[in-house]
Design a protein around this motif. Structure first.
Motif, PDB file in Angstrom:
ATOM      1  N   GLU A 146       0.711  -1.201  -0.175  1.00  0.00           N
ATOM      2  CA  GLU A 146       0.009   0.069  -0.048  1.00  0.00           C
ATOM      3  C   GLU A 146       0.801   1.332   0.048  1.00  0.00           C
ATOM      4  OE1 GLU A 146      -3.423   0.054  -0.402  1.00  0.00           O
ATOM      5  OE2 GLU A 146      -3.489  -2.038  -0.068  1.00  0.00           O
ATOM      6  N   SER A 147       0.552   2.333  -0.695  1.00  0.00           N
ATOM      7  CA  SER A 147       1.370   3.425  -0.733  1.00  0.00           C
ATOM      8  C   SER A 147       1.152   4.316   0.426  1.00  0.00           C
ATOM      9  CB  SER A 147       0.868   4.415  -2.077  1.00  0.00           C
ATOM     10  OG  SER A 147      -0.444   4.793  -1.822  1.00  0.00           O
ATOM     11  N   GLU A 148      -0.048   4.106   1.033  1.00  0.00           N
ATOM     12  CA  GLU A 148      -0.156   4.816   2.371  1.00  0.00           C
ATOM     13  C   GLU A 148       1.043   4.292   3.293  1.00  0.00           C
ATOM     14  OE1 GLU A 148      -2.623   3.732   0.696  1.00  0.00           O
ATOM     15  OE2 GLU A 148      -3.841   5.346   0.117  1.00  0.00           O
ATOM     16  N   TYR A 149       1.023   3.080   3.287  1.00  0.00           N
ATOM     17  CA  TYR A 149       2.143   2.444   4.338  1.00  0.00           C
ATOM     18  C   TYR A 149       3.492   2.640   4.001  1.00  0.00           C
ATOM     19  CZ  TYR A 149       3.172  -1.255   7.481  1.00  0.00           C
ATOM     20  OH  TYR A 149       3.683  -2.014   8.823  1.00  0.00           O
ATOM     21  N   PHE A 150       3.673   3.172   2.751  1.00  0.00           N
ATOM     22  CA  PHE A 150       5.303   3.422   2.402  1.00  0.00           C
ATOM     23  C   PHE A 150       5.895   4.595   3.064  1.00  0.00           C
ATOM     24  CE2 PHE A 150       8.152   5.879  -0.546  1.00  0.00           C
ATOM     25  CZ  PHE A 150       8.974   4.982  -0.560  1.00  0.00           C
ATOM     26  N   TYR A 151       4.994   5.625   3.184  1.00  0.00           N
ATOM     27  CA  TYR A 151       5.397   6.879   3.852  1.00  0.00           C
ATOM     28  C   TYR A 151       5.821   6.883   5.102  1.00  0.00           C
ATOM     29  CZ  TYR A 151       3.739   8.661  -0.754  1.00  0.00           C
ATOM     30  OH  TYR A 151       3.608   8.824  -2.395  1.00  0.00           O
ATOM     31  N   SER A 152       5.379   5.757   5.899  1.00  0.00           N
ATOM     32  CA  SER A 152       5.834   5.707   7.164  1.00  0.00           C
ATOM     33  C   SER A 152       6.560   4.672   7.492  1.00  0.00           C
ATOM     34  CB  SER A 152       4.540   5.594   8.266  1.00  0.00           C
ATOM     35  OG  SER A 152       3.701   4.229   7.725  1.00  0.00           O
ATOM     36  N   LEU A 153       7.322   4.168   6.380  1.00  0.00           N
ATOM     37  CA  LEU A 153       7.933   2.786   6.176  1.00  0.00           C
ATOM     38  C   LEU A 153       9.027   2.483   7.232  1.00  0.00           C
ATOM     39  CD1 LEU A 153       8.369  -0.016   4.859  1.00  0.00           C
ATOM     40  CD2 LEU A 153       9.772   0.918   3.023  1.00  0.00           C
ATOM     41  N   ASP A 154       9.621   3.897   7.417  1.00  0.00           N
ATOM     42  CA  ASP A 154      10.955   4.052   8.142  1.00  0.00           C
ATOM     43  C   ASP A 154      10.715   3.543   9.794  1.00  0.00           C
ATOM     44  OD1 ASP A 154       9.372   6.378   8.121  1.00  0.00           O
ATOM     45  OD2 ASP A 154      11.062   7.469   9.382  1.00  0.00           O
ATOM     46  N   ARG A 155       9.555   4.202  10.217  1.00  0.00           N
ATOM     47  CA  ARG A 155       8.966   4.154  11.581  1.00  0.00           C
ATOM     48  C   ARG A 155       8.469   2.625  11.603  1.00  0.00           C
ATOM     49  NH1 ARG A 155       5.386   7.607  11.288  1.00  0.00           N
ATOM     50  NH2 ARG A 155       3.674   6.218  10.986  1.00  0.00           N
ATOM     51  N   GLU A 156       7.573   1.934  10.861  1.00  0.00           N
ATOM     52  CA  GLU A 156       7.192   0.733  10.973  1.00  0.00           C
ATOM     53  C   GLU A 156       8.249  -0.366  10.671  1.00  0.00           C
ATOM     54  OE1 GLU A 156       4.072   0.043  11.599  1.00  0.00           O
ATOM     55  OE2 GLU A 156       3.414   2.150  11.258  1.00  0.00           O
ATOM     56  N   LEU A 157       9.246  -0.058  10.051  1.00  0.00           N
ATOM     57  CA  LEU A 157      10.227  -0.924   9.671  1.00  0.00           C
ATOM     58  C   LEU A 157      11.125  -1.152  11.315  1.00  0.00           C
ATOM     59  CD1 LEU A 157      11.627  -2.563   7.683  1.00  0.00           C
ATOM     60  CD2 LEU A 157      13.264  -0.796   7.178  1.00  0.00           C
ATOM     61  N   TYR A 158      11.415   0.039  11.639  1.00  0.00           N
ATOM     62  CA  TYR A 158      12.037  -0.046  12.873  1.00  0.00           C
ATOM     63  C   TYR A 158      11.294  -0.670  13.959  1.00  0.00           C
ATOM     64  CZ  TYR A 158      13.618   1.636  17.569  1.00  0.00           C
ATOM     65  OH  TYR A 158      14.050   1.610  19.034  1.00  0.00           O
ATOM     66  N   ASN A 159       9.970  -0.576  14.410  1.00  0.00           N
ATOM     67  CA  ASN A 159       9.091  -0.919  15.256  1.00  0.00           C
ATOM     68  C   ASN A 159       9.084  -2.363  15.158  1.00  0.00           C
ATOM     69  OD1 ASN A 159       8.562   1.438  16.450  1.00  0.00           O
ATOM     70  ND2 ASN A 159       6.663   1.949  15.168  1.00  0.00           N
ATOM     71  N   GLU A 160       8.683  -2.752  14.100  1.00  0.00           N
ATOM     72  CA  GLU A 160       8.504  -4.472  13.762  1.00  0.00           C
ATOM     73  C   GLU A 160       9.954  -5.227  13.938  1.00  0.00           C
ATOM     74  OE1 GLU A 160       6.110  -5.682  10.628  1.00  0.00           O
ATOM     75  OE2 GLU A 160       4.661  -4.100  10.666  1.00  0.00           O
ATOM     76  N   PHE A 161      10.891  -4.629  13.523  1.00  0.00           N
ATOM     77  CA  PHE A 161      12.189  -5.196  13.709  1.00  0.00           C
ATOM     78  C   PHE A 161      12.477  -5.305  15.297  1.00  0.00           C
ATOM     79  CE2 PHE A 161      16.917  -5.385  14.328  1.00  0.00           C
ATOM     80  CZ  PHE A 161      17.278  -6.444  13.414  1.00  0.00           C
ATOM     81  N   HIS A 162      12.329  -4.156  15.881  1.00  0.00           N
ATOM     82  CA  HIS A 162      12.501  -3.925  17.344  1.00  0.00           C
ATOM     83  C   HIS A 162      11.805  -5.017  17.928  1.00  0.00           C
ATOM     84  CE1 HIS A 162      13.124  -2.118  21.351  1.00  0.00           C
ATOM     85  NE2 HIS A 162      11.920  -2.449  21.537  1.00  0.00           N
TER      86      HIS A 162
END
Length: 584
Positions: A535-551
């Motif tokens: 989803e394109s909407e998810y892309f714009y917060s990808l940095d935050r989501e990537l960090y949170n989920e990896f953490h």
């Protein structure tokens, strides 16, 4: 016959009580109180071990002198519980019944408080409201020192908060008063105030003068040390491309001397933009109704060509599969990732030293900085602890615990780059600070002596480990960071004409430097990243989501489940001492 049965029945049902309660209170020249309690406790036919007597500590210092039963030695324990000092009298191996006389001799210090602008006072709950039994035949003797012969006395009796009394009071002389009372019901007490001129007995305070001097000198010394070892001022110029041969993990440690988890998650984004993996957002169904977005990493090629730090991360992610879903709840996976992160951090610090960017491991340099000043401060802290204990008694331990929590919270805020850890530090400091400054606990010398470590920790976090070569690359990276944070759309448009992959190449560094607006450039220039699917909407917060989920993935653990301020007199229960007791 039935009369005899009733008599025995009522005898058996007779409640425990205190047959007489005699107290001798001697006010000493410095305001300390010497107290002797004679308690004739009636256990009735009940079999008991003895009695317990508890006295609130508040801000007082209570010292036991002696305890006896029936004017002979008796076993007893002394311990602290819920801000009370407790005297537990008797033996667990012995049972007693009937009437026994208990004598408790103790002193209370720090009882003088400010009454108003011209007067001080001593307030004592001579019989506390904590007794659960009826008290009979009360006699209290109060002896004053010569200097307080003109003092005014006030008396209160009844339930806690009562401002009146129904006592018999005899003034035998200017220095000797007697109080009589036939009976107190359970949870009733007696309090008296002695009010006198401020000059006669002063309120005992702990001088902080030398502590302030010590704290200031310690901070000045830390500041001067920091000035000698700090990162020098660096004049920068804009840089438009990342440095050659330095991946984002290396840039992460060089820009701030810290290897952390944020750098690791940014490295995953870097591997994606360079074609080693693809980032997909997929819907995961839960409870057959709801679905949530999760991140899946898809391996596109082998780790050949990656440096050791990137290769360790890449191989840990794709350990046994070409697909890896973040935010998975798996202890083995979390353990593997944590070990890998630790190895990467260690390798990066060593790499910085081997390539002469750092004089030594930055963590080691910061730790040595702290240890030097801890060693310098320790004699002062130990002496402060001793002096505070002499003044505050056991309460000082509570003060120290609160102070340590406060300091730990500030250290988390200062040293951490992770927003969650900073918020955790804010919570620590807020809760501890609320208790510390609300008046529930007073500020002790040792508490103040610990606070300079907050400043010292800040200086330690800024101490430089850079070599001249490290300063040179730092200058380049600061220039790159300033450009990324301030860049305008027209400049990006120009650079895209030179290099169509410019956004992808710069994105990991933009995320590393906190320039989250970089994702918006993809939309403004109508560029769809080949390394992302979802989803394109998810892309714009990808940095935050990537960090949170990896953490969440790397830190997962199996969950287990399982079902003082002192008001200073004026009413019953508002003074020093008091408390109560009962049988056990």
């Amino acid at each position: 016959m039935y009369k005899i049965i009733l008599i025995f029945f009522f005898i058996f049902l007779k409640a425990e009580s205190i047959d007489s309660y005699n107290v001798k209170v001697t006010v000493l020249e410095d305001g300390k109180l010497d107290i002797i309690e004679n308690i004739l406790y009636d256990f009735t036919p009940n079999q008991r071990h003895g009695i317990f007597r508890y006295i609130p500590i508040n801000r007082n210092i209570i010292n036991l002198i002696d305890i006896s039963m029936d004017k002979e030695y008796v076993n007893y324990e002394v311990f602290y519980e819920n801000n009370n000092i407790v005297f537990k009298i008797g033996s667990a191996d012995t049972l007693i019944s009937g009437k026994h006389l208990y004598t408790i001799h103790y002193t209370i210090d720090k009882t003088v408080f400010n009454k108003n602008d011209t007067q001080n006072a001593i307030s004592l709950n001579v019989i506390g409201t904590g007794w659960k039994v009826e008290i009979n035949n009360i006699k209290i003797d109060i002896f004053l020192p010569q200097k307080l012969q003109n003092a005014k006395l006030q008396f209160f009796s009844g339930k806690k908060g009562s401002v009146t009394h129904n006592l018999i009071i005899k003034k035998l002389s200017f220095l000797h008063y007697q109080i009589f009372k036939d009976k107190l019901l359970p949870h009733q007490g007696i309090t008296f105030d002695v009010i006198f001129d401020k000059k006669l007995i002063e309120v005992k305070t702990l001088s902080f003068g030398w502590v302030y001097i010590y704290a200031i000198l310690l901070i000045i010394g830390a500041y001067l040390y920091y000035q000698k070892h700090k990162i020098p001022y660096i004049a920068t110029s804009p840089q438009y491309y990342p440095p050659k041969d330095l991946d984002v993990l290396k840039v992460g440690i060089l820009i701030d001397q810290i290897a952390d988890e944020k750098d690791i998650s940014t490295a995953i984004l870097d591997l994606a933009t360079r074609g080693y993996l693809k980032i997909e957002t997929i819907k995961e169904t839960t409870f057959k109704i709801f679905s949530t977005e999760v991140i899946q990493l898809v391996k596109l090629k082998e780790s050949d060509g990656l440096d050791i730090d990137e290769k360790m991360l890449f191989d840990a992610i794709f350990y046994d599969s070409d697909r890896f879903i973040l935010n998975q709840k798996n202890v083995q996976t979390a353990s593997r990732l944590r070990r890998t992160i630790d190895k990467i951090d260690s390798w990066l610090y060593g790499w910085g030293v081997r390539h002469k960017y750092f004089n030594d491991n930055p963590n080691k340099i910061k730790t040595l900085f702290l240890l030097k000043f801890v060693a310098l401060a320790m004699p002062f802290i130990l002496y402060a602890f001793y002096e505070s204990y002499q003044f505050y008694g056991p309460l000082v331990f509570s003060q120290i615990v609160v102070t340590i929590f406060f300091v730990i919270g500030l250290v988390f805020i200062i040293l951490s780059k992770d927003i969650k850890t900073k918020l955790f530090g804010v919570l620590f400091s807020f809760v501890a600070g609320f208790i510390f400054f609300s008046g529930v606990l007073s500020i002790s010398t040792v508490s103040i002596s610990l606070l300079p470590f907050v400043v010292i920790t800040y200086f330690a976090s800024k101490v430089s480990a850079y070599t001249p070569k490290g300063i040179k690359i730092l200058k380049y990276l600061i220039g790159l960071k300033e450009f990324i944070l301030k860049v305008e759309k027209s400049k990006i448009e120009f650079l895209l004409q030179e290099n169509p992959n410019y956004l992808d190449e710069m994105l990991p560094y933009a995320v590393l430097f906190g320039a989250n607006h970089w994702f918006n450039f993809y939309n403004e220039f109508n560029i769809s990243p080949s390394w992302y699917y979802g989803e394109s909407e998810y892309f714009y917060s990808l940095d935050r989501e990537l960090y949170n989920e990896f953490h969440n993935t790397s830190n997962y653990t199996e969950e287990t489940s399982s079902s003082d301020s002192f008001s200073g007199g004026g009413s019953v229960g508002s003074g020093s001492g008091g408390g109560g007791g009962g049988s056990w």
